[in-house]
Design a protein around this motif. Structure first.
Motif, PDB file in Angstrom:
ATOM      1  N   MET A   1       0.851  -1.217  -0.045  1.00 34.73           N
ATOM      2  CA  MET A   1       0.088   0.078  -0.015  1.00 34.73           C
ATOM      3  C   MET A   1       1.003   1.292  -0.052  1.00 34.73           C
ATOM      4  SD  MET A   1      -3.115   0.869   0.054  1.00 34.73           S
ATOM      5  CE  MET A   1      -4.267   2.383   0.616  1.00 34.73           C
ATOM      6  N   SER A   2       0.564   2.116  -0.841  1.00 33.25           N
ATOM      7  CA  SER A   2       1.358   3.506  -1.061  1.00 33.25           C
ATOM      8  C   SER A   2       1.195   4.230   0.177  1.00 33.25           C
ATOM      9  CB  SER A   2       0.994   4.219  -2.105  1.00 33.25           C
ATOM     10  OG  SER A   2       1.596   5.434  -2.341  1.00 33.25           O
ATOM     11  N   PRO A   6      -3.938   8.771  -1.271  1.00 31.90           N
ATOM     12  CA  PRO A   6      -4.521   8.288  -2.561  1.00 31.90           C
ATOM     13  C   PRO A   6      -5.129   9.480  -3.098  1.00 31.90           C
ATOM     14  CG  PRO A   6      -5.124   6.682  -0.648  1.00 31.90           C
ATOM     15  CD  PRO A   6      -4.332   7.977  -0.090  1.00 31.90           C
ATOM     16  N   ARG A  72       0.915   9.661  -9.006  1.00 27.54           N
ATOM     17  CA  ARG A  72       0.092   8.609  -9.427  1.00 27.54           C
ATOM     18  C   ARG A  72      -1.396   8.785  -9.070  1.00 27.54           C
ATOM     19  NH1 ARG A  72       1.056   3.250 -11.419  1.00 27.54           N
ATOM     20  NH2 ARG A  72      -0.081   1.536 -10.240  1.00 27.54           N
ATOM     21  N   ASN A  94       2.770   5.097 -16.198  1.00 28.50           N
ATOM     22  CA  ASN A  94       3.104   5.081 -14.948  1.00 28.50           C
ATOM     23  C   ASN A  94       2.506   5.872 -13.863  1.00 28.50           C
ATOM     24  OD1 ASN A  94       4.752   2.999 -15.682  1.00 28.50           O
ATOM     25  ND2 ASN A  94       6.563   4.197 -15.707  1.00 28.50           N
ATOM     26  N   ALA A  97      -3.030   5.067 -11.824  1.00 31.23           N
ATOM     27  CA  ALA A  97      -3.242   3.785 -10.957  1.00 31.23           C
ATOM     28  C   ALA A  97      -4.526   3.077 -11.408  1.00 31.23           C
ATOM     29  CB  ALA A  97      -3.443   4.385  -9.470  1.00 31.23           C
ATOM     30  N   ARG A 189      -1.810  -1.519 -17.715  1.00 27.74           N
ATOM     31  CA  ARG A 189      -1.261  -2.196 -16.623  1.00 27.74           C
ATOM     32  C   ARG A 189      -2.192  -1.919 -15.394  1.00 27.74           C
ATOM     33  NH1 ARG A 189       3.371  -0.780 -19.202  1.00 27.74           N
ATOM     34  NH2 ARG A 189       3.968   0.636 -17.457  1.00 27.74           N
ATOM     35  N   PHE A 190      -3.414  -1.097 -15.508  1.00 29.09           N
ATOM     36  CA  PHE A 190      -4.081  -0.763 -14.553  1.00 29.09           C
ATOM     37  C   PHE A 190      -5.538  -1.098 -14.875  1.00 29.09           C
ATOM     38  CE2 PHE A 190      -3.078   2.628 -17.691  1.00 29.09           C
ATOM     39  CZ  PHE A 190      -4.250   3.080 -18.445  1.00 29.09           C
ATOM     40  N   VAL A 249      -8.561  -0.120  -6.292  1.00 29.82           N
ATOM     41  CA  VAL A 249      -7.361   0.156  -6.992  1.00 29.82           C
ATOM     42  C   VAL A 249      -6.300   0.429  -5.891  1.00 29.82           C
ATOM     43  CG1 VAL A 249      -6.202   1.915  -8.019  1.00 29.82           C
ATOM     44  CG2 VAL A 249      -8.305   0.986  -9.057  1.00 29.82           C
ATOM     45  N   PHE A 250      -6.471   1.454  -4.929  1.00 30.62           N
ATOM     46  CA  PHE A 250      -5.664   1.756  -3.838  1.00 30.62           C
ATOM     47  C   PHE A 250      -5.354   0.587  -2.909  1.00 30.62           C
ATOM     48  CE2 PHE A 250      -7.142   6.121  -5.089  1.00 30.62           C
ATOM     49  CZ  PHE A 250      -5.868   6.428  -5.688  1.00 30.62           C
ATOM     50  N   GLN A 252      -5.059  -2.229  -3.735  1.00 26.63           N
ATOM     51  CA  GLN A 252      -4.034  -3.422  -4.416  1.00 26.63           C
ATOM     52  C   GLN A 252      -2.836  -2.914  -4.168  1.00 26.63           C
ATOM     53  OE1 GLN A 252      -5.971  -3.839  -8.164  1.00 26.63           O
ATOM     54  NE2 GLN A 252      -7.770  -5.293  -7.460  1.00 26.63           N
ATOM     55  N   GLU A 253      -2.646  -1.719  -4.135  1.00 27.24           N
ATOM     56  CA  GLU A 253      -1.127  -1.060  -4.283  1.00 27.24           C
ATOM     57  C   GLU A 253      -0.185  -1.140  -3.116  1.00 27.24           C
ATOM     58  OE1 GLU A 253      -1.382   2.970  -5.595  1.00 27.24           O
ATOM     59  OE2 GLU A 253      -1.323   2.415  -7.513  1.00 27.24           O
TER      60      GLU A 253
END
Length: 253
Positions: A1-2, A6, A72, A94, A97, A189-190, A249-250, A252-253
């Motif tokens: 997770m970033s 987000p 991102r 890139n 996201a 890729r997103f 989405v977030f 999964q990061e």
């Protein structure tokens, strides 16, 4: 997770401005940073615009986001905003996201659609923006919503009437000239979300159905009694769909 907050970037459509998202995002959780730019030629961003192309819009958006420290984000994009986001994703993948195409498409204009753009350009040149907007906005709503959502319809008409004629014509020409970007979906890729109105005459459900299988991860919402402006026609349902998508989405990061 970033560890970064987000971020959701919301891109408005043609003849709109960032204001279309005000009510829609009012109840978004504080955990998200919301970024709502005015695209080139629209809202307050109307000075010294020489290039309205989707590619120029994407370059502008990249600079705008970098200046604000956005590396991102999830992009939620209405109509022309989706065309811009696809050009952006093609050049800056890139930074994406996730991509929510909110009544938007990766397909170029058909020949019939291009001819209609030319007719609209001619109409604006002969009669002005105000008369154009009087007839442009109403068909964007599903027939059952055209009288029920008069305030929303008038709001969009006023946004359009406040747009300079050069921006209306520049936007129409840019949409007409945009290329096929289905390969962006195919190689994404997103995750990609499609929000589709069954009664959308601008971006039809039939034209979108072949696109939903292109991304490796696709999320689809098809709405009854909705045209081209689901954030007004079904705000609660579409808000929940966007937030669920962003959360996935977030997460999964």
């Amino acid at each position: 997770m970033s560890t970064a907050q987000p971020t959701i970037v919301l891109l408005h459509g043609f003849a709109e401005s960032r204001e279309v998202w005000t009510a829609f995002t009012r109840d978004f959780p504080d955990e998200y940073r919301l970024v709502t730019p005015n695209l080139l030629g629209f809202g307050t961003n109307v000075h010294d615009i020489r290039d309205y192309s989707m590619e120029a819009q994407a370059r502008y958006l990249a600079d705008y986001l970098r200046q604000r420290g956005v590396e991102r984000a999830v992009f939620v994009c209405h109509s022309m905003g989706g065309y811009v986001a696809l050009a952006f994703a093609e050049r800056y993948p890139n930074m994406v996201a996730g991509l929510s195409l909110f009544h938007s498409t990766a397909l170029p204009d058909t020949e019939e659609r291009k001819a209609n753009r030319d007719k609209n350009i001619d109409f604006v040149q002969r009669h002005g923006v105000e008369k154009f907007m009087d007839s442009f906005v109403r068909p964007l709503f599903a027939p059952s919503n055209r009288e029920n959502l008069i305030d929303e319809r008038c709001f969009l008409e006023e946004l359009g009437k406040a747009t300079p004629q050069d921006s209306i014509i520049g936007g129409l020409k840019a949409m007409k000239a945009r290329p096929d970007r289905t390969e962006v979906l195919r190689h994404a890729r997103f995750p990609v979300q499609f929000i589709i109105g069954k009664e959308d005459v601008a971006v039809t459900v039939d034209s979108l159905l072949p696109q939903i299988s292109l991304p490796a991860e696709s999320h689809v919402l098809i709405l009854e009694n909705v045209g081209h402006v689901g954030f007004f026609e079904k705000p609660e349902v579409t808000r929940r769909a966007v937030l669920d998508f962003a959360g996935r989405v977030f997460g999964q990061e």
